[in-house]
Design an enzyme around this catalytic site. Sequence first.
Site: not given
Length: 492
Positions: A259, A185, A293, A392
């Site tokens: 993750e 997906k 990331c 972040e």
Amino acid sequence: MSLSVERTGDLDRKYFFIDGTWAAPSGDRVQEQIEAATGERIGVASLGTAADIDAAVRAARHALDEGPWGRTTAAERAAVLRRFADALDKRAGDTATLVSRENGMPIALSQMLNGGAPAGLLRMYADVVENLPLEEVRASQAGATIVRREPVGVVGAITPWNFPQALAMFKIAPALAAGCTVVLKPSPETALDAYVFADAAQEAGLPAGVLNIVLGDRDAGAALVSHPMVDKIAFTGSTATGRAIGQECGRLVRRVTLELGGKSAAIFLEDGNVETLLAGLGNAAFLNNSQTCTTQSRILIARSRYDEVVDAIAGFADAYRLGDPLDPSVTMGPMATQGHLERVLRHIEIAKGSDARLVTGGGRPDHLSRGWFVQPTVFADVHNSEHLAREEVFGPVLALIPFDDDADAVRIANDSNFGLGGSVWSADEDRALAVARRVRTGTIGLNYYTLDLGAPFGGFKDSGIGRELGPEGIAAYLEYKSVYASAKYLPA
């Protein structure tokens, strides 16, 4: 803005790849894909529903339980994976260009990570599974125990938009090598490129149902996570979404790999070399327009060198050339979507309202009238408790923070909910290693930061659960079975 490369026409993908064929969607929702550098339409893709996810999962379950894939040997799977890799290689150039148009990734990086890396990962895991003992016999008190490694089953892979081809293959390659089947997906923000996997899988002769692809939004992702025929979820994305997935997988007692996000720290010690830092800062802090990331957006600087390093980093940021990501001379492209650009700009405005000092950047570039561009931005004198040091941003916005000594640097680096990447910069590599060993993070570099696809990757704390990549990456797709038997099975 002048575009350097001729664009192709619409690249519509209105069907899903289910059970080895192109299947019409059950609903009528579509996702319009907008080019990040121009704001213009690239194509349209259908969005899946729970019914489409169900069809894909059932195809994957049938391929595993009833089809030929569940009976393949490691050598047979390795051969299929290598054919799959060859088919992707043929499409690598077009795939890299498409992803750069979707999310703004500079073309040279896209050629490596969206063009070349997926095929490389398939070949790596073909080698891994061929050399992995899937069954071994041990002596036991009652005779012998046959210890088997078997595929975990049907894998639901949910992937983000920032490195769409590479991050999907982080999951697909080890899962297929282990003998699992997969429902992918992908993210609607990069709606078109995942179907390249389907084209290549067909060419490679991957059996029907082994790999299924359904584009969808959060509702489709939730349907995949909770589907009763799914055995494992592999997710890369935000920490907030990862928490929700982890909660559901815990309720269902379902295997999961997460993750997630990061707020990584680069630590510049007082004996560090500024030229070395600047040579590595692009990968460490600005890779893929900082939509990464592992971005080291907290730069911790020894107080005795602080002013010098702040000026050097500001100059480095100012030297970036923003523009068309398909132009090889451009070093920074746009943010992936208008919505994401707005999120990055909100983070910048919050920082402007704090005690931090804006050194350079801080808004949209004046010379780029189209696309979702933001200036590389540097804030100095940031306190580690402030918003910019905690959250972040996922864009080119750096927080520069002074520290007093090595212990203080480690304390600040570890004072974060995240632990995914990092680096230490010092003329004494042994000293840098000693500091790196004290930082609670899943990956960290000494005087550079470059992801090694042959080593395990993942995070501490809120940065995730489990590891991907390297030989260790296949473990997440295997279950152990102990068969208690007689001594006749012991090797002579």
